[in-house]
Design an enzyme around this catalytic site. Structure first.
Site, mmCIF file in Angstrom:
data_model
loop_
_atom_site.group_PDB
_atom_site.id
_atom_site.type_symbol
_atom_site.label_atom_id
_atom_site.label_comp_id
_atom_site.label_asym_id
_atom_site.label_seq_id
_atom_site.Cartn_x
_atom_site.Cartn_y
_atom_site.Cartn_z
ATOM 1 N N HIS A 111 0.824 -1.206 0.000
ATOM 2 C CA HIS A 111 0.000 0.000 0.000
ATOM 3 C C HIS A 111 0.860 1.260 0.000
ATOM 4 O O HIS A 111 0.634 2.189 -0.781
ATOM 5 C CB HIS A 111 -0.923 -0.004 1.230
ATOM 6 C CG HIS A 111 -1.712 1.263 1.390
ATOM 7 N ND1 HIS A 111 -1.291 2.299 2.196
ATOM 8 C CD2 HIS A 111 -2.862 1.670 0.817
ATOM 9 C CE1 HIS A 111 -2.169 3.282 2.121
ATOM 10 N NE2 HIS A 111 -3.135 2.927 1.301
ATOM 11 N N ARG A 149 6.038 43.310 -14.921
ATOM 12 C CA ARG A 149 4.904 44.057 -14.373
ATOM 13 C C ARG A 149 5.423 45.184 -13.487
ATOM 14 O O ARG A 149 6.197 44.938 -12.549
ATOM 15 C CB ARG A 149 4.007 43.122 -13.561
ATOM 16 C CG ARG A 149 2.766 43.830 -13.010
ATOM 17 C CD ARG A 149 1.876 42.873 -12.241
ATOM 18 N NE ARG A 149 2.439 42.499 -10.946
ATOM 19 C CZ ARG A 149 1.900 41.603 -10.132
ATOM 20 N NH1 ARG A 149 0.806 40.964 -10.484
ATOM 21 N NH2 ARG A 149 2.472 41.330 -8.972
ATOM 22 N N GLY A 196 -4.816 38.374 -15.361
ATOM 23 C CA GLY A 196 -4.450 38.069 -13.974
ATOM 24 C C GLY A 196 -5.622 37.339 -13.331
ATOM 25 O O GLY A 196 -6.479 37.956 -12.692
ATOM 26 N N ASP A 213 -6.735 37.773 -9.400
ATOM 27 C CA ASP A 213 -7.550 38.940 -9.035
ATOM 28 C C ASP A 213 -8.877 38.953 -9.788
ATOM 29 O O ASP A 213 -9.906 39.349 -9.230
ATOM 30 C CB ASP A 213 -6.778 40.230 -9.312
ATOM 31 C CG ASP A 213 -5.836 40.582 -8.167
ATOM 32 O OD1 ASP A 213 -5.830 39.849 -7.163
ATOM 33 O OD2 ASP A 213 -5.095 41.582 -8.280
ATOM 34 N N CYS A 242 -1.407 34.849 -16.358
ATOM 35 C CA CYS A 242 -0.286 34.819 -15.415
ATOM 36 C C CYS A 242 -0.723 34.593 -13.976
ATOM 37 O O CYS A 242 0.035 34.827 -13.050
ATOM 38 C CB CYS A 242 0.545 36.102 -15.523
ATOM 39 S SG CYS A 242 -0.372 37.604 -15.117
#
Length: 859
Positions: free
Chosen positions: A450, A611, A758, A761, A823
């Protein structure tokens, strides 16, 4: 409606109805392999059972009609004292869930049948061994009596008679155990052990259906994204007795190695045993090669059957078999669980052998398993000598604190403490703990136990059958000459089976030629590109080494959190004069230029999306009174002035506050500094390393076209002032992470070279849920079936996905040349990537260590 199918009535294509095990038993019967007769109670029957809260009479009738057919095929009679039909009742979902649901063996025995069975077989020990096993399994699985109650009695019998193994017990020992087992049953259930074999059968079928919703099965389904509404089939099959005599046995074999993928016949077996003895790891079995020495003709027959099955299914097979009095029977076959290393090697080798094509090879490999290839390995030095050795069940290396229970492992995992679960053997009940440990070490069990099967399936470092491991007490072990207690440190090497007392650090794994071949094929057939989220030159180098096509998200704020850098960032935030601000910006410019140039250098001309600063400024400031005082002293500022700045920048809802491009409108000098750093470092890298650099500058959190144009012009004017004609090309784009950005996507696209969704968000804004707070209630939503998946792990196609589709359609209409990326965390999730391919996303960007997974999912 038909609910029950004889093995002769099904085939491999009926997996959804008959479950994987049942469909394969039917197919093996069709192929003419030595399969004991039996039948399958379908998944439809399971769903009907749950809908009606019980077993319908028409299903019961079909079960006993099938029993009649098996009686004719076997020349045995169910419930007869003269020539009894003994069966097993085993679960079988449409995908393999090893050990997660229940099985019962030796069903069809009672007091009188066992007595006559002993006479007819002329093997009293065998008959009573089967009966004591059945009472134990029925009591535990069907009636819920703790199996420890029975194990205590077995251990007591062995101790009293000075024996170590089950097969050393005498007939009288077995009879005494049966008596004590029945007494335990009566005390716990308040009824005598059932003697009606038809009742036994129906109760066992119900129990297997119920095991679909036992805690370990539910946990396993969650871990492996298996829908709750599939249900399980039940397989009822004539028993073959591996415990019949010394010429009988049972085992598990693989047509290729499940650990390395090598094309070698691999497996283990035990003589005078039943299947649960091998899988449970109670006794450490013999390697399959030993069977060749013991009975060459049986070995050859078994190996030939394995080759037939592998050729038919065109994949490595995991086969359960039993031998009864020198006669071989195949009890099950399935595509074998394997390590990521084995998965890749087997897929590539099957292409070379012309069994499958390149596309099929890519589809055979589970994208999520490729994370295992990135598992670190132990950095073993000459002074590191192993103190014990077991079987290398699942590769990689790990170091952690010893725990002796799954519960303790879960407890310490919540404190981010890495652990090694050390056990005599694991059981399915350990599944929750096994998912959070760094490694597993067991004293018993083989490569098919197992612990080994589950660890391989989950990519957990695992060593089994460590014979130098001795339990001195519940919380103390001996390994070789060394004593360890809970909390002590061990290092475990799952690739060699070695165990070390030292705390050994780990190093990155290396890639095999087969891995490179798979990545090459993935590139050849890709439908979506894969970039990496990387913020430092070191992570950029790793991304390049993992064959990332570029960087899709470089988060500049991460560059400011180092101790000396956050000092300058804080200096900028609390500056009172333009001179102070310019001085701080100059220092930050130097840091950013160094980082960006290093990233451009490592990516060697591949695209890098940077960014600009996204989080609110208060995230860079201290939180406590003491820290604020320390900051005021360091910068020679009045304490009240610093407190006022900190207080003014605090926000009630930072996610929707003064962040992203809004910062550039109130503090334009920050984005100007970052743009200068990007362009200057790009020019420097292009000149120094002699390759093209095309930086992609990403403006976060656009929601209004005017605010976006204001910031874009700020960035463009700064960039253009540094670039001579044709000296450097750069791109400007934005992140789509608010619903309003989706609504104005057409206007944004007219002014962008690219969009990057994004999705973290965007999911938060669409649902109105904070990701940081969602763990307080989303797990309950999942548990109650309100949502089918974690929305922050796999993209919500109906809401967030629809918005993405809308933004893409509007953007393409306005700007046919625009490109689209993702992203967020969803960029590394295979289920989400499948959706992104359909809606026209050009690339996903994910964490560095998810690149192989994303590449494979991108095919």
């Amino acid at each position: 409606m038909k609910y029950v199918y004889l093995f002769s009535e099904g085939d491999a294509g009926m997996r959804n109805l008959l479950g994987g095990k049942g469909a394969n038993l039917c197919e093996m019967t069709r192929l003419g392999l030595p399969v004991p007769s039996g039948f399958v109670i379908s998944t439809d029957a399971c769903l009907d059972f749950y809908e009606k809260n019980g077993l319908d009479a028409k299903i019961e009738n079909q079960i006993f009609e099938a029993i009649n057919q098996i009686e004719k095929l076997s020349n045995k009679v169910f419930g007869s004292t003269e020539n009894p039909l003994i069966v097993s009742v085993r679960s079988g979902a449409r995908v393999s869930m090893p050990g997660m649901m229940d099985s019962i063996l030796n069903l069809g025995l009672n007091d009188s049948i066992t007595k006559s069975f002993a006479k007819s077989t002329k093997n009293e020990w065998f008959a009573y061994d089967c009966y004591r096993r059945f009472i134990q399994m029925y009591s535990n699985v069907v009636m819920g009596i703790d199996k420890f109650e029975f194990e205590k009695q077995i251990d007591k019998t062995k101790k009293q008679n000075n024996i170590n193994l089950d097969n050393q017990m005498s007939v009288q020992n077995l009879k005494d155990l049966i008596k004590s087992f029945k007494q335990i049953y009566k005390e716990k259930i308040k009824k005598p052990f059932p003697q009606d074999v038809k009742l036994q059968l129906l109760e066992c079928v119900k129990s297997v259906f119920l095991s679909w919703n036992n805690p370990r099965a539910i946990t396993y389904r969650k871990l492996n994204n298996i829908p709750d509404d599939w249900g399980t089939a039940v397989n009822v099959q004539r028993m073959v007795f591996g415990n019949f005599n010394q010429k009988s046995g049972t085992g598990v074999c693989f047509s290729r190695s499940p650990s390395s993928g090598e094309n070698v016949f691999f497996g283990e077996y035990l003589m005078e045993a039943q299947g649960e003895d091998v899988v449970a790891g109670v006794r450490t079995p013999q390697p399959i090669s030993h069977l060749k020495e013991q009975n060459e003709s049986l070995f050859v027959e078994l190996h030939n059957n394995a080759l037939i099955l592998e050729h038919f299914y065109k994949d490595m097979q995991d086969i359960e078999f039993s031998i009864e009095d020198d006669k071989l029977f195949i009890l099950q076959t399935r595509n074998g669980k394997r390590t990521a290393t084995a998965s890749i090697k087997i897929a590539v080798d099957l292409v070379k052998e012309n069994e499958i094509d390149e596309i099929e090879a890519l589809n055979r490999i589970e994208p999520e398993k490729l994370k295992e290839l990135l598992l670190p390995i132990l950095d073993i030095k000459p002074e590191n000598q192993p103190i014990a050795k077991g079987l290398p069940a699942s590769g990689g290396g790990t170091c952690g604190s010893i725990v002796f229970s799954s519960e303790k492992a879960v407890e310490l995992a919540k404190q981010n403490i890495k652990t090694i679960l050390v056990r005599l053997e694991t059981s399915p009940e350990d599944i929750e703990g096994m998912t959070v440990v760094g490694g597993i070490l067991t004293a018993h069990g083989g490569m098919t136990s197992h612990a080994a099967v589950v660890a391989r399936g989950m990519g957990i470092v695992c060593v089994v059958g460590c014979q130098n491991l001795e339990f001195l007490s519940a919380n103390k072990i001996k390994l070789g000459d060394h004593i360890f207690s809970e909390g002590d440190i061990l290092s475990v090497d799952g690739s060699t089976g070695n165990v070390f007392k030292d705390q050994i650090s780990t190093i990155s794994a290396t890639f095999s030629p087969e891995y490179n071949q798979i990545i090459e094929w993935a590139e050849k057939y890709k439908k979506i590109g894969v970039r990496a989220n990387a913020d430092t030159p070191q992570s950029a180098k790793t991304a390049f080494d993992f064959f990332a096509e570029g960087i899709g998200l470089c988060r500049t704020e991460h560059m400011f959190f180092e101790k000396n850098r956050i000092f300058e960032m804080r200096k900028l935030i609390i500056a009172e004069t333009k001179t102070e601000r310019e001085k701080a910006l100059k220092k930050l410019l130097s840091f950013q230029k160094s980082d960006f140039e290093g990233i451009f250098k490592e990516m060697k001309g591949k695209p890098v999306t940077i960014r600009l600063l996204d989080p609110p400024l208060h995230e860079f400031l201290p939180k406590t009174e003491a820290q604020i005082k320390e900051l005021a002293t360091a910068f020679d500022k009045p304490l009240e002035y610093v407190k006022e700045i900190v207080s003014k920048l605090q926000e009630v809802n930072p996610m929707m506050g003064h962040r992203g491009l809004r910062l550039a409108i109130t503090f334009p000098e920050i984005y100007q500094m970052q743009t200068r750093a990007i362009i200057q470092s790009a020019l420097q890298a292009k000149k120094k390393y002699n390759f093209d650099v095309v930086p992609e500058i990403m403006i976060p959190l656009a929601s209004d076209i005017n605010e976006f144009l204001f910031v874009k012009n700020l960035v463009k004017q700064t960039a253009d002032s540094l670039i001579l004609e044709n000296q450097l090309t750069y791109k400007i784009g934005t992140m789509i992470e608010t619903p309003r950005a989706v609504l104005i996507a057409e206007k944004l696209a007219e002014n962008c070279d690219f969009f990057s969704f994004g999705t973290n968000d965007l999911t938060q804004f669409v649902f109105g849920i904070s990701r940081d707070d969602s763990n307080k209630f989303l797990p309950e939503y999942l548990e109650k079936g309100i949502i089918k998946q974690d929305i922050f792990k796999s993209v919500d196609e109906q809401g967030v996905g629809k918005m993405m589709e809308e933004a893409i359609a509007k953007a393409k209409k306005a700007n046919p040349n625009i490109t689209f990326g993702v992203c967020g965390e969803h960029g590394g999730d295979p289920k989400s990537i499948a959706f992104f391919k359909k809606i026209g996303i050009n690339y996903v960007s994910c964490s560095v260590y998810r690149i192989p997974t994303a590449k494979l999912a991108g095919v």
